[in-house]
Design an enzyme around this catalytic site. Structure first.
Site, short mmCIF file in Angstrom:
data_model
loop_
_atom_site.label_atom_id
_atom_site.label_comp_id
_atom_site.label_asym_id
_atom_site.label_seq_id
_atom_site.Cartn_x
_atom_site.Cartn_y
_atom_site.Cartn_z
N ASP A 264 0.81 -1.27 -0.10
CA ASP A 264 -0.13 0.02 -0.15
C ASP A 264 0.75 1.34 0.13
O ASP A 264 1.93 1.24 0.12
CB ASP A 264 -0.86 0.07 1.34
CG ASP A 264 0.01 -0.01 2.31
OD1 ASP A 264 0.23 0.93 3.03
OD2 ASP A 264 0.32 -1.04 3.26
N ASP B 69 0.76 3.50 2.36
CA ASP B 69 0.88 4.34 3.67
C ASP B 69 -0.51 4.98 3.74
O ASP B 69 -1.42 4.75 3.03
CB ASP B 69 2.12 4.77 3.94
CG ASP B 69 2.23 4.98 5.78
OD1 ASP B 69 1.84 3.86 6.48
OD2 ASP B 69 2.65 5.80 6.29
#
Length: 291
Positions: A212, A214
């Site tokens: 991802d 973050d």
């Protein structure tokens, strides 16, 4: 007795290696307690390896609960000299996309509550840690990944891994702070793992698997467990291919590593004057320096 020279620690999503053959599960006890799970010994690319699920095979251990010292000591007990750490991470840079792989060469330690050394109790050692990753092992890992031409995966050689305590993900303020430090990825597990591997004179490299962005990225939702899990499953398939090719290359041409003599000038205590109980506890680490 050397049971495996190559070790693999599987992080979130990588709880087993599907291509391991001739599998043997062994329970290991260390002076620092039990590791996260049984060690799995098996043959990968014709080479015996030791595999450990970092969080346990059913993911029952928080990052802060991990028995880091027992995990590394257990690897040392079975003879591991090269350790590949597969870890799920969030990206702090736009160019490191979800599903990409990063081979970091630096760490920033933001952990708070973890025992980070085998030493103490009468024996003092200060390892050099300016270059926390074995560059030769990292090179083998990166070259192996590059040779596979994995679809939808870009390889990033080098970068900084921020290790946070967790288990909560970052606030946006924290995420922007780490980006201002020019950090590349963020995770919760590679420190003190890397420090302990160095103290155990095991060459260590991280395979950071991006799940991802973050929470800093304005065009992406804040990180959620659902998002992470979906990418974990895809990352695990690619990670196993990368590790298998790395093991093949390591078995054919194991690199020289400065890590293998990390304690040579690190121990400040005169061992002949050190407490016998501590020398016994650390015997596996100290044996070549006790003569």
């Amino acid at each position: 007795m050397v049971l495996a020279r190559i070790g693999i620690i599987g992080g979130s999503g990588l709880y087993k290696m599907a291509d391991l053959k001739d599998v043997e599960e062994i329970q290991v006890e260390t002076p620092f307690g039990s590791p996260s799970d049984a060690l799995i010994l098996g043959t990968l690319s014709g080479t015996r390896v030791a595999f450990l699920a970092r969080h346990g095979r059913n993911h029952t251990l928080l990052p802060s609960e991990l028995p880091f010292r027992a995990n590394i000591y257990a690897m040392k007990q079975v003879g591991v000299e090269y350790l590949i750490s597969a870890s799920a991470v969030g990206s702090l840079k736009a160019e490191a996309k979800p599903l990409d792989m990063v081979i970091p060469d630096q760490f920033i330690d933001r952990t708070k509550n973890r025992a980070s050394t085998f030493f103490g109790e009468g024996i003092v050692a200060h390892i050099a840690f300016g270059d926390p990753i074995c560059q030769n092992l990292a090179g083998v890992l990166a070259d192996a990944i590059a040779s596979l031409n994995l679809p939808d995966v870009s390889l990033h050689r080098g970068g900084t891994y921020v290790c946070m305590e967790g288990p909560a993900f970052s606030t946006k303020a924290e995420s922007h702070l780490y980006r201002s430090w020019d950090a590349t990825v963020i995770g919760m597990t590679n420190v003190p793992e890397a420090k302990l591997a160095r103290e155990a004179e095991i060459a260590y490299a991280t395979l950071a698997l991006v799940t991802d962005y973050d929470c800093w990225h304005p065009d992406h939702d804040s990180v959620t467990v659902e998002m992470v899990i979906g990418n974990l499953q895809r990352n695990a398939v690619n990670a196993q291919k990368a590790i298998q090719e790395t093991v093949r290359r390591l078995s054919e041409n194991p690199p020289v590593s400065d890590a293998h003599s990390a304690l040579k000038y690190a121990i400040l205590t005169q061992l002949d004057q050190a407490p016998a109980a501590t020398k016994a506890k650390l015997g596996l680490l100290l044996q070549k320096y006790l003569s």
